[in-house]
Design a protein around this motif. Structure first.
Motif, PDB file in Angstrom:
ATOM      1  N   UNK A   1      59.147 -34.737 -24.033  1.00 24.09           N
ATOM      2  CA  UNK A   1      60.487 -34.184 -23.843  1.00 24.09           C
ATOM      3  C   UNK A   1      61.462 -34.769 -24.857  1.00 24.09           C
ATOM      4  N   UNK A   2      62.507 -34.000 -25.137  1.00 16.80           N
ATOM      5  CA  UNK A   2      63.554 -34.403 -26.071  1.00 16.80           C
ATOM      6  C   UNK A   2      64.890 -34.522 -25.336  1.00 16.80           C
ATOM      7  N   UNK A   3      65.779 -35.353 -25.873  1.00 17.08           N
ATOM      8  CA  UNK A   3      67.073 -35.540 -25.246  1.00 17.08           C
ATOM      9  C   UNK A   3      67.879 -34.249 -25.213  1.00 17.08           C
ATOM     10  N   UNK A   4      67.698 -33.386 -26.231  1.00 14.80           N
ATOM     11  CA  UNK A   4      68.435 -32.130 -26.266  1.00 14.80           C
ATOM     12  C   UNK A   4      68.047 -31.198 -25.121  1.00 14.80           C
ATOM     13  N   UNK A   5      66.892 -31.437 -24.516  1.00 14.63           N
ATOM     14  CA  UNK A   5      66.482 -30.609 -23.382  1.00 14.63           C
ATOM     15  C   UNK A   5      67.409 -30.785 -22.187  1.00 14.63           C
ATOM     16  N   UNK A   6      68.162 -31.883 -22.176  1.00 12.20           N
ATOM     17  CA  UNK A   6      69.106 -32.094 -21.077  1.00 12.20           C
ATOM     18  C   UNK A   6      70.251 -31.088 -21.126  1.00 12.20           C
ATOM     19  N   UNK A   7      70.406 -30.393 -22.249  1.00  9.66           N
ATOM     20  CA  UNK A   7      71.443 -29.376 -22.380  1.00  9.66           C
ATOM     21  C   UNK A   7      70.942 -27.993 -21.974  1.00  9.66           C
ATOM     22  N   UNK A   8      69.667 -27.891 -21.622  1.00 12.29           N
ATOM     23  CA  UNK A   8      69.069 -26.617 -21.262  1.00 12.29           C
ATOM     24  C   UNK A   8      68.842 -26.547 -19.758  1.00 12.29           C
TER      25      UNK A   8
ATOM     26  N   UNK B   1      66.695 -25.819 -16.394  1.00  8.82           N
ATOM     27  CA  UNK B   1      67.534 -26.303 -15.296  1.00  8.82           C
ATOM     28  C   UNK B   1      67.956 -27.764 -15.450  1.00  8.82           C
ATOM     29  N   UNK B   2      67.556 -28.401 -16.573  1.00  8.15           N
ATOM     30  CA  UNK B   2      67.827 -29.828 -16.740  1.00  8.15           C
ATOM     31  C   UNK B   2      69.319 -30.117 -16.863  1.00  8.15           C
ATOM     32  N   UNK B   3      70.068 -29.193 -17.483  1.00  9.30           N
ATOM     33  CA  UNK B   3      71.499 -29.431 -17.691  1.00  9.30           C
ATOM     34  C   UNK B   3      72.236 -29.517 -16.355  1.00  9.30           C
ATOM     35  N   UNK B   4      71.803 -28.732 -15.388  1.00  7.97           N
ATOM     36  CA  UNK B   4      72.447 -28.759 -14.082  1.00  7.97           C
ATOM     37  C   UNK B   4      72.267 -30.110 -13.412  1.00  7.97           C
ATOM     38  N   UNK B   5      71.042 -30.636 -13.444  1.00 13.64           N
ATOM     39  CA  UNK B   5      70.776 -31.935 -12.820  1.00 13.64           C
ATOM     40  C   UNK B   5      71.467 -33.048 -13.599  1.00 13.64           C
ATOM     41  N   UNK B   6      71.513 -32.925 -14.925  1.00 14.64           N
ATOM     42  CA  UNK B   6      72.206 -33.917 -15.746  1.00 14.64           C
ATOM     43  C   UNK B   6      73.685 -33.964 -15.388  1.00 14.64           C
TER      44      UNK B   6
ATOM     45  N   UNK C   1      65.176 -37.116  -7.374  1.00 20.26           N
ATOM     46  CA  UNK C   1      64.556 -36.066  -6.568  1.00 20.26           C
ATOM     47  C   UNK C   1      64.843 -34.677  -7.155  1.00 20.26           C
ATOM     48  N   UNK C   2      66.036 -34.486  -7.690  1.00 14.43           N
ATOM     49  CA  UNK C   2      66.407 -33.196  -8.263  1.00 14.43           C
ATOM     50  C   UNK C   2      65.856 -33.006  -9.676  1.00 14.43           C
ATOM     51  N   UNK C   3      65.532 -34.104 -10.357  1.00 13.55           N
ATOM     52  CA  UNK C   3      65.096 -34.030 -11.749  1.00 13.55           C
ATOM     53  C   UNK C   3      63.655 -33.546 -11.835  1.00 13.55           C
ATOM     54  N   UNK C   4      63.337 -32.877 -12.930  1.00 13.44           N
ATOM     55  CA  UNK C   4      61.954 -32.472 -13.170  1.00 13.44           C
ATOM     56  C   UNK C   4      61.161 -33.667 -13.676  1.00 13.44           C
ATOM     57  N   UNK C   5      59.857 -33.614 -13.514  1.00 10.52           N
ATOM     58  CA  UNK C   5      59.017 -34.722 -13.965  1.00 10.52           C
ATOM     59  C   UNK C   5      59.082 -34.890 -15.479  1.00 10.52           C
ATOM     60  N   UNK C   6      59.387 -33.815 -16.196  1.00 12.34           N
ATOM     61  CA  UNK C   6      59.430 -33.872 -17.656  1.00 12.34           C
ATOM     62  C   UNK C   6      60.648 -34.659 -18.160  1.00 12.34           C
ATOM     63  N   UNK C   7      61.773 -34.528 -17.481  1.00  9.80           N
ATOM     64  CA  UNK C   7      63.008 -35.142 -17.979  1.00  9.80           C
ATOM     65  C   UNK C   7      63.588 -36.177 -17.016  1.00  9.80           C
ATOM     66  N   UNK C   8      62.844 -36.562 -15.982  1.00 11.75           N
ATOM     67  CA  UNK C   8      63.391 -37.459 -14.961  1.00 11.75           C
ATOM     68  C   UNK C   8      63.867 -38.783 -15.573  1.00 11.75           C
ATOM     69  N   UNK C   9      63.087 -39.360 -16.456  1.00 15.98           N
ATOM     70  CA  UNK C   9      63.468 -40.637 -17.052  1.00 15.98           C
ATOM     71  C   UNK C   9      64.736 -40.531 -17.877  1.00 15.98           C
TER      72      UNK C   9
END
Length: 294
Positions: free
Chosen positions: A75-82, A84-89, A210-218
């Motif tokens: 995973x990449x940090x920019x994925x946090x802007x996409x 469903x990751x952006x919502x959890x971020x 709990x809301x984060x995906x396993x790909x971007x949880x960290x």
């Protein structure tokens, strides 16, 4: 004094040692075991933790999420802007920002200031009560977390914190009897700490992973805790200056206002995760899974 601060540090090291020893008896995560292909070990852990009837269902969910998400190392940090990751971020950063600006560390670090403002010069005993109340609230949270649900605890916690702050403001600002003002201030501060400990404190740290995906949880947790410590630093840095400029009552009224805003945020933005596995939560929040299930 020299002996006392050394003793304090020695006592503080005991929980760390106990935790380090206790981790020797912890089991590997079945999700990690499944990800690295150790299915038999994963099944054994699941059977011991959740029962044999849950093994096949859990393994199927793990493999489905791993297949769709890939590795967290990819995973990449920019994925946090996409999505469903952006919502959890956004939820993670906002929850920690609101938690800190609701004043927990201002009240915790400088609780004696509240009592001094209403004429209580000895802050040692009230501070002890604050610590005991915080501990009692944490015990209640451990029981209520899976009974009432994360969202309900957050809403109730922040509502209680708002009411508590307004009680302290009344104790300081209104022309009350001296004893009544003292008791009201103490009650408000202790109620604030208890309200925080049953929801805003523990639930915030639990619901984000709990809301984060396993790909971007960290990465989401890393971002959220960065927000936490930056806001923590700002509250600690400017709290006394704000009190000196405006007084305790206006500052605590501001904390109460942020607490009400936090309760509204939890009501409109938080998704309930009680009784659901991480995989179920991730599938419900990711449209790719939902589309694949149809």
């Amino acid at each position: 004094m020299f002996f006392r601060w050394r003793t304090m540090f020695y006592i503080a090291s005991v929980p760390g040692v106990v935790l380090a020893l206790g981790m020797e008896f912890a089991v590997d995560s079945p999700r990690w075991l499944c990800k690295v292909g150790m299915l038999n070990d994963a099944k054994a852990v699941i059977g011991n933790l959740w029962g044999e009837s849950e093994v096949d269902k859990a393994i199927q969910e793990f493999q489905s999420v791993i297949k769709n998400d890939g590795s967290d190392l990819d995973s990449q940090w920019l994925e946090l802007l996409e999505e469903p990751h952006s919502r959890v971020t956004f939820i993670g950063g906002a929850l920690f920002m609101l938690q800190q600006f609701a004043g927990i560390n201002g009240v915790l670090y400088f609780s004696s200031l509240t009592f001094q403002d209403v004429g209580i010069t000895d802050g040692a005993l009230p501070s002890l009560f604050v610590g005991i109340t915080n501990f009692a609230g944490a015990l209640c949270a451990s029981y209520l977390m899976d009974k009432q649900g994360r969202k309900q605890l957050l809403i109730g916690s922040y509502t209680g914190m708002a009411v508590s702050m307004f009680l302290v403001v009344c104790a300081i600002s209104l022309p009350l009897d001296e004893d009544l003002g003292h008791n009201l201030s103490i009650l408000g501060t202790l109620l604030y700490m208890f309200s925080f400990a049953i929801g805003a404190g523990p639930v915030t740290g639990l619901i984000i992973p709990e809301l984060s995906s396993s790909r971007t949880r960290g990465k989401i947790m890393g971002f959220s805790f960065c927000v936490h410590w930056v806001c923590n630093f700002m509250v600690g840095l400017f709290f006394l200056d704000l009190v000196e400029m405006f007084g305790v009552a206006p500052v605590y009224a501001g904390f109460g206002g942020v607490s009400l805003l936090s309760a509204l945020f939890a009501y409109y933005f938080i998704v309930e995760t009680k009784g659901r596995s991480l995989e179920e939560i991730e599938m419900s929040m990711n449209s790719n899974y939902q589309a694949g299930d149809k």
